[in-house]
Design a protein around this motif. Structure first.
Motif, short mmCIF file in Angstrom:
data_model
loop_
_atom_site.label_atom_id
_atom_site.label_comp_id
_atom_site.label_asym_id
_atom_site.label_seq_id
_atom_site.Cartn_x
_atom_site.Cartn_y
_atom_site.Cartn_z
N PHE A 585 131.34 32.05 -44.46
CA PHE A 585 132.77 32.28 -44.25
C PHE A 585 133.06 32.21 -42.76
CE2 PHE A 585 131.14 36.47 -43.33
CZ PHE A 585 131.98 36.95 -42.33
N GLU A 586 134.30 31.93 -42.43
CA GLU A 586 134.74 31.95 -41.04
C GLU A 586 136.23 32.29 -41.00
OE1 GLU A 586 134.87 29.22 -36.98
OE2 GLU A 586 133.71 28.58 -38.72
N PHE A 587 136.57 33.19 -40.11
CA PHE A 587 137.97 33.59 -39.93
C PHE A 587 138.33 33.43 -38.46
CE2 PHE A 587 140.90 36.99 -38.58
CZ PHE A 587 142.03 36.60 -39.30
N GLY A 588 139.40 32.70 -38.20
CA GLY A 588 139.85 32.49 -36.84
C GLY A 588 141.27 32.98 -36.64
N TYR A 589 141.53 33.55 -35.47
CA TYR A 589 142.85 34.13 -35.18
C TYR A 589 143.23 33.75 -33.75
CZ TYR A 589 146.53 37.61 -34.44
OH TYR A 589 147.72 38.23 -34.15
N HIS A 594 146.97 32.62 -25.04
CA HIS A 594 146.12 33.45 -24.18
C HIS A 594 145.00 34.17 -24.94
CE1 HIS A 594 148.75 32.62 -20.90
NE2 HIS A 594 149.79 33.21 -21.47
N LEU A 595 144.94 34.02 -26.26
CA LEU A 595 143.93 34.76 -27.02
C LEU A 595 143.44 33.94 -28.20
CD1 LEU A 595 142.35 37.40 -27.58
CD2 LEU A 595 144.31 38.14 -28.97
N ASN A 596 142.13 33.94 -28.38
CA ASN A 596 141.52 33.28 -29.53
C ASN A 596 140.27 34.07 -29.91
OD1 ASN A 596 140.85 31.30 -31.49
ND2 ASN A 596 139.40 30.39 -30.05
N CYS A 597 140.13 34.38 -31.18
CA CYS A 597 138.94 35.10 -31.65
C CYS A 597 138.54 34.58 -33.02
CB CYS A 597 139.17 36.61 -31.68
SG CYS A 597 140.47 37.14 -32.80
N TYR A 598 137.30 34.81 -33.37
CA TYR A 598 136.80 34.33 -34.66
C TYR A 598 135.64 35.20 -35.10
CZ TYR A 598 133.30 32.15 -31.65
OH TYR A 598 132.32 31.94 -30.71
N VAL A 599 135.41 35.22 -36.41
CA VAL A 599 134.28 35.91 -37.04
C VAL A 599 133.68 34.94 -38.05
CG1 VAL A 599 133.51 37.88 -38.40
CG2 VAL A 599 135.41 38.15 -36.79
N PHE A 600 132.36 34.87 -38.10
CA PHE A 600 131.71 33.98 -39.07
C PHE A 600 130.49 34.66 -39.65
CE2 PHE A 600 129.44 33.09 -35.16
CZ PHE A 600 128.12 32.98 -35.57
N GLY A 601 130.05 34.18 -40.79
CA GLY A 601 128.86 34.73 -41.43
C GLY A 601 128.23 33.74 -42.38
N THR A 637 123.20 35.73 -41.24
CA THR A 637 123.65 35.47 -39.88
C THR A 637 125.15 35.74 -39.80
OG1 THR A 637 121.99 33.73 -39.61
CG2 THR A 637 123.80 33.76 -38.04
N TRP A 638 125.55 36.44 -38.78
CA TRP A 638 126.98 36.61 -38.57
C TRP A 638 127.26 36.75 -37.08
CZ3 TRP A 638 129.41 40.99 -36.50
CH2 TRP A 638 128.60 42.12 -36.36
N GLY A 639 128.50 36.52 -36.72
CA GLY A 639 128.83 36.56 -35.31
C GLY A 639 130.31 36.77 -35.07
N SER A 659 121.25 37.74 -36.41
CA SER A 659 120.60 37.10 -37.57
C SER A 659 119.41 37.95 -38.00
CB SER A 659 120.14 35.68 -37.24
OG SER A 659 119.12 35.69 -36.26
N ASP A 660 119.19 37.98 -39.29
CA ASP A 660 118.12 38.79 -39.86
C ASP A 660 117.53 38.02 -41.04
OD1 ASP A 660 116.39 40.71 -40.73
OD2 ASP A 660 117.92 42.08 -41.49
N SER A 661 116.24 37.73 -40.97
CA SER A 661 115.55 37.08 -42.09
C SER A 661 114.47 38.01 -42.60
CB SER A 661 114.95 35.74 -41.65
OG SER A 661 113.97 35.93 -40.66
#
Length: 753
Positions: A585-589, A594-601, A637-639, A659-661
């Protein structure tokens, strides 16, 4: 050392800067006549300060992050009419992973690209090297050391004592404690130069030169027997050179590209030699490969060949055309690969006498007996592919695909009267080399349908056929049906899904195929029910689904899942199933400029099931020797990322990755069978990294930044568990490529010229 490295980096940056500006000055002077304009992007300087708690090689495995200075430089130029362009790019100047690139072109006439790329690869630091490296490819021990260890073993056995780890470890320990230390790693330096003439014209011609040099070392297994295994650095100093000539034709209804490429691999080292710690003089007996535990006999030295010089010559043709409502494209490549390296002797153990069973002749295996002196191998490959497509009315389309790849090994079959096992003992079975051949054919057809204005469906059929020589099966066919749906109902939603199912069928499986290696077959030693995974019958199912949502201009969301299931229903032993499923998944805002952020997994789970039967020197038929293992691997993995820039001149950047394996091996045996131990730490790895930077625009031409980087790496693996330089039956390099925690602080300065 650190001061010298920093001076080298600073000097490299100064030289690169002078080169850039000298080049720019020359172009600018020319620009006085034709309006050529040169501009330089802000010069990007970085100062690093690294702090790492261990000397693990993993932190810098493919990069150079030592404390010190480096820079990135870019300059561009363009004539007033846009016909002439120049680009100079230099990144990580002075570092082991630096890259330098120059592009210059005149539209419709020619263009030139020059590229130099450095790539480090570290395998491990502080490896324990028992030997003295007296030459690049020679690892020796003092004769007195070898003799002392040999006599101690002989005396122990003569006195009726056991020669086991408890006895050998105290003998070798004093030498290990004062052994040399070495770092294992490669430096790869790639050079590329390409010249294109007549670009944008009907006919174009190209010349490309590529060269890669590899220098360094990596771990190499070296053994004198099952109870006497060593690990030494494999010395590497070789290069690959490619030269290509090509032509291109472009017409209104088609075009073609054709050419010739020559590739040459040269290794300055043909072999590596190392001493046997437990023997000072050559000797042999029928079980010499079991020394030093079971016997005193064995070789004093070992010799192994390294990658041989070889050459490849390739002709290629690519074409495309249109006729009526059809389009066509295809390619043809023909490659000839040759290798004729001189062969090493059977052994360098002077005590071994070889025997030719067919004639009864005996010979010194260290100096004679080879049936040929050079490899004299040749392989020819041919790859043909063709694709065609057309529109069937307004809503349907048809695509046809074909590919064949033929691997023809014309190397002669050479008969050897026997071989030397691990430089220790002559083994009499006469062997014959096996030049494998195979052909792979692929056929496919896809029917597309525009079901609605926003939805497209594709139904495809694909077949892959193999024809092999000298393998357990000669023929196999794998049929696959695939359905794909691609839908965009509106500008805010995009959906794609696919499903494929297939099965592989094979001809008769010949379990006696291995006997093709022997002049006088001695019978099989593999389980009759074993099926090698690339030759076994199987069933395959693939699933894939993804959706993208754009509900607002300021944010977007995507989600996907994929899965693949492989089953091998007719394999009694070997791979039984392989299943993997992953989600992402990925979420961007971005609420404003002046602002950009994102979350992914991403989450992936893989399960591999295998079954086997434990055998020793004799093939087991006892079901109680059966065992199976389920390998379960989970990776997550997420970030998170954030960047912002304020009107007051400040900017912020932050990136977090975790990340975790986690892997485990679950073994099972039948009741009354063998005892097994599960593996709970099948390469469990955790990696966390954090990058934070704050920047400030001082003036229109200058900006300043400070940054912090953190990385934490932890590995818990049964492969590395308890590894020390000396283990029972093994003398290992045991380099440091494990856990570390590293911090980096730095300053970034950009100056606009």
């Amino acid at each position: 050392m650190m001061i010298r490295d920093n001076m080298r980096q600073a000097l490299t940056i100064v030289v690169a800067s002078l080169l850039l500006f000298a080049t720019g000055a020359g172009v600018a002077t020319a620009g006085d006549d034709d309006g050529f304009r040169l501009w330089v992007e802000p010069l990007d300087f970085w100062v690093l300060e690294k702090d790492q708690d261990t000397n693990s090689s993993k932190f810098q495995e493919y990069r150079d992050l030592q404390s010190g200075l480096y820079a990135n430089l870019k300059a561009y130029g363009e004539s007033e009419d846009g016909d002439r362009t120049l680009a100079i790019r230099m990144s990580a100047i002075g570092r082991d992973h630096a890259r330098y690139n120059v592009d210059y072109g005149v539209a419709g006439s020619y263009k030139v690209n020059l590229d130099y790329n450095k790539i480090p690869h570290l395998f491990g630091n502080d490896a324990t090297l028992l030997w003295n490296q007296t030459a690049v490819n020679r690892f020796e021990l003092a004769d007195s050391t070898q003799l002392a260890l040999q006599e101690a073993v002989i005396a122990q056995r003569a006195g009726g004592g056991s020669v086991n780890f408890g006895f050998l470890e105290p003998l070798i320990r004093p030498f290990v404690d004062v052994a040399n230390r070495t770092d294992l790693g490669l430096q790869r330096d790639r050079t590329r130069a390409r010249f294109d003439f007549g670009n944008l014209g009907k006919f174009a011609w190209g010349f490309e030169y590529k060269h890669e040099n590899r220098d360094g070392s990596r771990p190499m297994g070296a053994a004198f027997g099952f109870n006497n295994v060593q690990e030494i650095p494999e010395p590497i100093n070789y290069n690959t050179t490619d030269v290509e000539f090509s032509g291109e034709f472009n017409g209104k209804k088609g075009g073609a590209r054709f050419g010739y490429r020559n590739s040459q691999f040269k290794n300055t080292l043909d072999s590596v030699l190392w001493d046997n710690p437990w023997r000072a003089t050559d000797s042999t007996n029928p079980i010499a490969y079991l020394g030093p535990n079971t016997t005193d006999a064995g070789p004093s030295r070992g010799l192994a060949s390294l990658a041989p010089d070889n050459e490849a010559n390739l002709l290629f043709f690519d074409g495309r055309a249109r006729a009526g409502g059809w389009w066509f494209n295809g390619s043809l490549t023909m490659n000839t690969m040759t290798q004729n390296e001189s062969l090493l002797p059977f052994t360098i153990n002077t005590a071994i006498v070889g025997t030719d069973e067919s004639t009864g002749r005996t010979f010194n295996a260290a100096s004679s007996g080879l049936p040929v002196n050079a490899a004299d191998t040749e392989v020819e490959t041919m790859n043909v592919s063709a694709n065609a497509g057309t529109e069937l009315g307004d809503d349907f389309s048809l695509t046809l695909r074909y590919r064949t790849y033929d691997y023809d090994n014309s190397s002669p079959r050479v008969t050897f009267p026997g071989y030397v096992r691990l430089d220790a003992v002559w083994e009499p079975p006469a062997l014959i080399t096996v030049p494998y051949d195979w052909t792979k054919d692929n056929l496919g057809a896809e029917l597309g349908w525009d079901a609605t204005n926003s939805t497209h469906l594709t139904l495809g059929y694909f077949m892959e056929s193999w024809d092999r020589t000298f393998r357990e099966i000669h023929t196999s066919d794998e049929d696959t049906i695939k359905l794909t749906v691609d839908s965009r109902p509106n500008s805010k939603v995009s959906v794609r899904a696919s499903w494929a199912t297939g099965d592989r069928t094979t001809g008769e499986y010949d379990v006696e195929a291995q006997e093709v290696f022997f002049v006088h077959p001695e019978g099989i030693n593999q389980q009759p029910g074993l099926r090698k995974f690339d030759e076994a019958e199987r069933d395959v199912d693939d699933y894939d689904f993804s959706v993208q949502l754009f509900p607002r201009d300021s944010w977007n969301l995507s989600f996907g899942l994929s899965a693949r299931e492989e089953d091998y229903p007719n394999s009694e032993f070997g791979l039984q199933s392989d299943e993997i499923m992953s989600y992402n998944f990925e979420f961007g805002y971005a609420p404003g400029a002046h602002l950009n952020c994102y979350v992914f997994g991403n989450m992936a789970d893989r399960e591999v099931f295998q079954r086997s039967r434990q055998s020793g020197a004799t093939l087991s038929t006892n079901p109680l020797d059966n065992w199976s293992v389920l390998l379960d691997e989970d990776t997550t993995t997420w970030g998170f990322g954030l960047n912002s820039k304020n009107d007051n001149g400040w900017s912020w950047d932050a990136v977090l990755n975790i990340s975790d394996s986690d892997g485990a091996g679950d073994f099972t045996t039948p009741s009354g069978g063998r005892t097994v131990v599960d593996i709970d730490n099948y390469e469990d790895i955790e990696l966390t990294s954090l990058w934070v930077k704050a920047g400030y625009e001082i003036t229109e031409n200058a900006s300043f930044g400070v940054f912090f980087y953190f990385e934490d790496y932890t590995i818990d693996s049964f492969i590395l568990q308890g590894i020390v330089p000396y283990l029972p039956q093994s003398i290992l390099l045991a380099p440091n490529d494990a856990d570390y925690e590293a911090h980096m602080f730095g300053i970034n300065l950009k100056l606009k010229i």
